[in-house]
Design an enzyme around this catalytic site. Structure first.
Site, PDB file in Angstrom:
ATOM      1  N   ASN A   9      -4.409  -0.255  -7.053  1.00 46.41           N
ATOM      2  CA  ASN A   9      -4.182   0.013  -5.626  1.00 46.41           C
ATOM      3  C   ASN A   9      -3.563  -1.177  -4.901  1.00 46.41           C
ATOM      4  O   ASN A   9      -2.871  -0.991  -3.903  1.00 46.41           O
ATOM      5  CB  ASN A   9      -5.529   0.398  -4.989  1.00 46.41           C
ATOM      6  CG  ASN A   9      -5.492   0.308  -3.478  1.00 46.41           C
ATOM      7  OD1 ASN A   9      -4.965   1.189  -2.803  1.00 46.41           O
ATOM      8  ND2 ASN A   9      -6.045  -0.776  -2.919  1.00 46.41           N
ATOM      9  N   ARG A  55     -10.427  -3.842   1.001  1.00 45.29           N
ATOM     10  CA  ARG A  55      -9.886  -3.560   2.341  1.00 45.29           C
ATOM     11  C   ARG A  55      -9.068  -2.276   2.299  1.00 45.29           C
ATOM     12  O   ARG A  55      -8.626  -1.843   1.236  1.00 45.29           O
ATOM     13  CB  ARG A  55      -8.972  -4.698   2.804  1.00 45.29           C
ATOM     14  CG  ARG A  55      -9.712  -5.952   3.173  1.00 45.29           C
ATOM     15  CD  ARG A  55      -8.882  -6.878   4.056  1.00 45.29           C
ATOM     16  NE  ARG A  55      -7.688  -7.393   3.420  1.00 45.29           N
ATOM     17  CZ  ARG A  55      -6.456  -7.180   3.881  1.00 45.29           C
ATOM     18  NH1 ARG A  55      -6.252  -6.456   4.953  1.00 45.29           N
ATOM     19  NH2 ARG A  55      -5.413  -7.700   3.261  1.00 45.29           N
ATOM     20  N   PRO A  97       0.507   8.227  -1.031  1.00 46.86           N
ATOM     21  CA  PRO A  97       0.068   8.430   0.352  1.00 46.86           C
ATOM     22  C   PRO A  97       1.259   8.382   1.306  1.00 46.86           C
ATOM     23  O   PRO A  97       2.224   7.656   1.076  1.00 46.86           O
ATOM     24  CB  PRO A  97      -0.863   7.245   0.626  1.00 46.86           C
ATOM     25  CG  PRO A  97      -1.116   6.593  -0.693  1.00 46.86           C
ATOM     26  CD  PRO A  97       0.061   6.918  -1.551  1.00 46.86           C
ATOM     27  N   GLY A  98       1.159   9.148   2.368  1.00 43.92           N
ATOM     28  CA  GLY A  98       2.063   8.970   3.498  1.00 43.92           C
ATOM     29  C   GLY A  98       1.501   7.855   4.362  1.00 43.92           C
ATOM     30  O   GLY A  98       0.856   6.934   3.846  1.00 43.92           O
ATOM     31  N   TYR A  99       1.708   7.928   5.668  1.00 46.40           N
ATOM     32  CA  TYR A  99       1.219   6.858   6.554  1.00 46.40           C
ATOM     33  C   TYR A  99      -0.278   7.048   6.821  1.00 46.40           C
ATOM     34  O   TYR A  99      -0.712   8.092   7.300  1.00 46.40           O
ATOM     35  CB  TYR A  99       2.026   6.828   7.847  1.00 46.40           C
ATOM     36  CG  TYR A  99       3.390   6.213   7.602  1.00 46.40           C
ATOM     37  CD1 TYR A  99       3.591   4.844   7.759  1.00 46.40           C
ATOM     38  CD2 TYR A  99       4.450   6.996   7.147  1.00 46.40           C
ATOM     39  CE1 TYR A  99       4.832   4.266   7.497  1.00 46.40           C
ATOM     40  CE2 TYR A  99       5.692   6.424   6.882  1.00 46.40           C
ATOM     41  CZ  TYR A  99       5.873   5.061   7.062  1.00 46.40           C
ATOM     42  OH  TYR A  99       7.099   4.493   6.784  1.00 46.40           O
ATOM     43  N   TYR A 103      10.106  -2.599  -1.946  1.00 51.89           N
ATOM     44  CA  TYR A 103       8.865  -1.804  -1.999  1.00 51.89           C
ATOM     45  C   TYR A 103       9.117  -0.429  -2.630  1.00 51.89           C
ATOM     46  O   TYR A 103       8.370   0.014  -3.508  1.00 51.89           O
ATOM     47  CB  TYR A 103       8.331  -1.659  -0.571  1.00 51.89           C
ATOM     48  CG  TYR A 103       7.017  -0.913  -0.430  1.00 51.89           C
ATOM     49  CD1 TYR A 103       5.801  -1.568  -0.645  1.00 51.89           C
ATOM     50  CD2 TYR A 103       6.987   0.428  -0.068  1.00 51.89           C
ATOM     51  CE1 TYR A 103       4.606  -0.898  -0.495  1.00 51.89           C
ATOM     52  CE2 TYR A 103       5.790   1.103   0.087  1.00 51.89           C
ATOM     53  CZ  TYR A 103       4.600   0.441  -0.126  1.00 51.89           C
ATOM     54  OH  TYR A 103       3.402   1.104   0.025  1.00 51.89           O
ATOM     55  N   GLY A 159      14.797  -0.802   4.974  1.00 49.44           N
ATOM     56  CA  GLY A 159      14.080  -2.084   5.011  1.00 49.44           C
ATOM     57  C   GLY A 159      13.096  -2.267   3.869  1.00 49.44           C
ATOM     58  O   GLY A 159      12.378  -3.267   3.821  1.00 49.44           O
TER      59      GLY A 159
HETATM   60  N1  LIG Z   1      -1.416   2.020   4.439  1.00 48.87           N
HETATM   61  C1  LIG Z   1      -0.507   2.939   4.201  1.00 48.87           C
HETATM   62  O1  LIG Z   1      -0.091   3.672   5.113  1.00 48.87           O
HETATM   63  C2  LIG Z   1       0.016   3.143   2.793  1.00 48.87           C
HETATM   64  C3  LIG Z   1       0.919   4.178   2.565  1.00 48.87           C
HETATM   65  C4  LIG Z   1       1.389   4.406   1.272  1.00 48.87           C
HETATM   66  C5  LIG Z   1       0.962   3.596   0.231  1.00 48.87           C
HETATM   67  N2  LIG Z   1       0.103   2.581   0.481  1.00 48.87           N
HETATM   68  C6  LIG Z   1      -0.329   1.768  -0.676  1.00 48.87           C
HETATM   69  O2  LIG Z   1      -1.736   1.789  -0.756  1.00 48.87           O
HETATM   70  C7  LIG Z   1      -2.204   0.548  -1.298  1.00 48.87           C
HETATM   71  C8  LIG Z   1      -3.243  -0.048  -0.351  1.00 48.87           C
HETATM   72  O3  LIG Z   1      -2.621  -0.263   0.908  1.00 48.87           O
HETATM   73  P1  LIG Z   1      -3.458  -0.743   2.210  1.00 48.87           P
HETATM   74  O4  LIG Z   1      -2.668  -0.359   3.398  1.00 48.87           O
HETATM   75  O5  LIG Z   1      -4.869  -0.281   2.083  1.00 48.87           O
HETATM   76  O6  LIG Z   1      -3.363  -2.336   2.031  1.00 48.87           O
HETATM   77  P2  LIG Z   1      -4.188  -3.509   2.737  1.00 48.87           P
HETATM   78  O7  LIG Z   1      -5.090  -2.984   3.802  1.00 48.87           O
HETATM   79  O8  LIG Z   1      -3.174  -4.538   3.104  1.00 48.87           O
HETATM   80  O9  LIG Z   1      -5.113  -4.070   1.533  1.00 48.87           O
HETATM   81  C9  LIG Z   1      -4.481  -4.570   0.398  1.00 48.87           C
HETATM   82  C10 LIG Z   1      -5.520  -4.987  -0.619  1.00 48.87           C
HETATM   83  O10 LIG Z   1      -4.809  -5.450  -1.789  1.00 48.87           O
HETATM   84  C11 LIG Z   1      -5.199  -6.799  -2.075  1.00 48.87           C
HETATM   85  N3  LIG Z   1      -4.057  -7.523  -2.636  1.00 48.87           N
HETATM   86  C12 LIG Z   1      -2.851  -7.745  -2.076  1.00 48.87           C
HETATM   87  N4  LIG Z   1      -2.084  -8.504  -2.907  1.00 48.87           N
HETATM   88  C13 LIG Z   1      -2.836  -8.749  -4.008  1.00 48.87           C
HETATM   89  C14 LIG Z   1      -2.643  -9.492  -5.199  1.00 48.87           C
HETATM   90  N5  LIG Z   1      -1.484 -10.127  -5.453  1.00 48.87           N
HETATM   91  N6  LIG Z   1      -3.661  -9.540  -6.098  1.00 48.87           N
HETATM   92  C15 LIG Z   1      -4.823  -8.910  -5.861  1.00 48.87           C
HETATM   93  N7  LIG Z   1      -5.077  -8.189  -4.764  1.00 48.87           N
HETATM   94  C16 LIG Z   1      -4.104  -8.126  -3.838  1.00 48.87           C
HETATM   95  C17 LIG Z   1      -5.670  -7.367  -0.744  1.00 48.87           C
HETATM   96  O11 LIG Z   1      -6.526  -8.474  -0.961  1.00 48.87           O
HETATM   97  P3  LIG Z   1      -6.939  -9.471   0.275  1.00 48.87           P
HETATM   98  O12 LIG Z   1      -7.969  -8.715   1.066  1.00 48.87           O
HETATM   99  O13 LIG Z   1      -7.481 -10.674  -0.387  1.00 48.87           O
HETATM  100  O14 LIG Z   1      -5.681  -9.713   1.062  1.00 48.87           O
HETATM  101  C18 LIG Z   1      -6.389  -6.141  -0.160  1.00 48.87           C
HETATM  102  O15 LIG Z   1      -7.675  -6.003  -0.733  1.00 48.87           O
HETATM  103  C19 LIG Z   1      -0.971  -0.322  -1.496  1.00 48.87           C
HETATM  104  O16 LIG Z   1      -0.529  -0.248  -2.827  1.00 48.87           O
HETATM  105  C20 LIG Z   1       0.053   0.289  -0.562  1.00 48.87           C
HETATM  106  O17 LIG Z   1       1.364   0.042  -0.984  1.00 48.87           O
HETATM  107  C21 LIG Z   1      -0.376   2.328   1.728  1.00 48.87           C
END
Ligand SMILES: NC(=O)c1ccc[n+]([C@@H]2O[C@H](COP(=O)([O-])OP(=O)(O)OC[C@H]3O[C@@H](n4cnc5c(N)ncnc54)[C@H](OP(=O)(O)O)[C@@H]3O)[C@@H](O)[C@H]2O)c1
Length: 240
Positions: free
Chosen positions: A82, A12, A177-179, A147, A143
């Site tokens: 990731n 995802r 990554p940013g947002y 994290y 908040g």
């Molecule tokens: N989105 C942003 O703006 C952003 C910005 C900066 C950094 N990030 C970082 O980028 C990464 C991906 O973020 P995202 O927004 O793409 O997240 P996401 O859409 O919520 O997807 C998270 C993925 O990680 C899996 N996951 C969560 N907890 C887990 C665990 N305990 N064991 C195994 N798998 C697990 C989820 O599995 P399920 O599908 O089964 O739930 C899902 O496949 C994260 O590390 C996040 O902190 C994101």
């Protein structure tokens, strides 16, 4: 022979874009997830990428899961840590459970993911460790004490691994990554999203594919001399 890549949380969001991009680059890809079976099944149907389910916060589960991936697909050459979660609360309201869940997944999860693949990388004399950190690990965020602590810790992990792995042909780098326009960010009320976008000089959210292309570069032979580094991909929201 095609190199094998493991992407945790690869079914995802940003992880799905990484899995698809690496597949398009010719890697044999394994994507993991935690519990959303439906999303994982749809992802496999759409992409042909195999998915594996385990909790990255559990060392024994990770070790067993990785052994299964290596048995089915071969030794892991590229590991992308990731998987990540948020459990946001202002510090005075943050519970020990919120602290621990985020530490277990985002920080210990990186140890649990990289530690089992490290000996194979050392033996084969090649490896790429790529950890998805965050802008909020660089600058902190209201908040997000839990994290931000984990995402800053991820940077310490890659800087140290880089020094340990360099002589064995292994690089370790992070992407902040940013947002990014994932489900999580798109689900926030439009007003809040507009406020976030207002803080990004580029004037838009990032796309998951823009992070995936950073991963593909760091995984490539072209990036052999980049080791212990952090790529910030945030539209100039925070300049380190
Ligand atoms: N989105 C942003 O703006 C952003 C910005 C900066 C950094 N990030 C970082 O980028 C990464 C991906 O973020 P995202 O927004 O793409 O997240 P996401 O859409 O919520 O997807 C998270 C993925 O990680 C899996 N996951 C969560 N907890 C887990 C665990 N305990 N064991 C195994 N798998 C697990 C989820 O599995 P399920 O599908 O089964 O739930 C899902 O496949 C994260 O590390 C996040 O902190 C994101």
């Amino acid at each position: 022979m095609a190199r094998t890549a493991l992407v945790t949380g690869g079914s995802r969001g940003i992880g799905a874009a990484i899995s698809k991009t690496l597949k398009a680059e010719g890697y044999t890809v394994a994507a993991t997830y935690a519990g959303n079976d439906e999303a994982a099944a749809n992802f496999t149907e759409e992409t042909g990428i195999k998915t594996f389910k385990w909790n990255v916060g559990d060392y024994e589960e990770s070790k067993a899961g990785i052994a299964k991936v290596e048995e089915e697909l071969g030794g892991i050459d590229v590991v992308v840590a990731n998987a990540g979660i948020t459990r946001d609360a202002p510090f005075h309201k943050m519970t020990p459970e919120q602290w621990q869940q985020v530490i277990d997944t985002n920080l210990t999860g990186v140890f649990n993911t990289v530690h089992p693949v490290w000996p194979g990388m050392r033996e084969r004399g090649f490896g790429r460790v790529i950890v998805i950190s965050s802008i909020n690990g660089q600058k902190g965020q209201f908040g997000q004490v839990n994290y931000a602590a984990t995402k800053a810790g991820d940077l310490g992990i890659v800087k140290s691994l880089a020094q340990e792995g360099a002589a064995k042909g292994i690089t370790a780098n992070a992407i902040c990554p940013g947002y990014i326009a994932t489900e999580m960010v798109m689900a926030v009320p439009e007003k809040v999203r507009d406020m976030i976008i207002g803080q990004i000089p580029t004037g838009r959210l990032g796309e998951p594919e823009e992070i995936a292309r950073c991963v593909a570069f760091l995984a490539s032979d072209d990036a052999s001399f980049i080791n212990g580094s952090t790529i910030s991909a945030n539209g100039a929201q925070f300049v380190v």
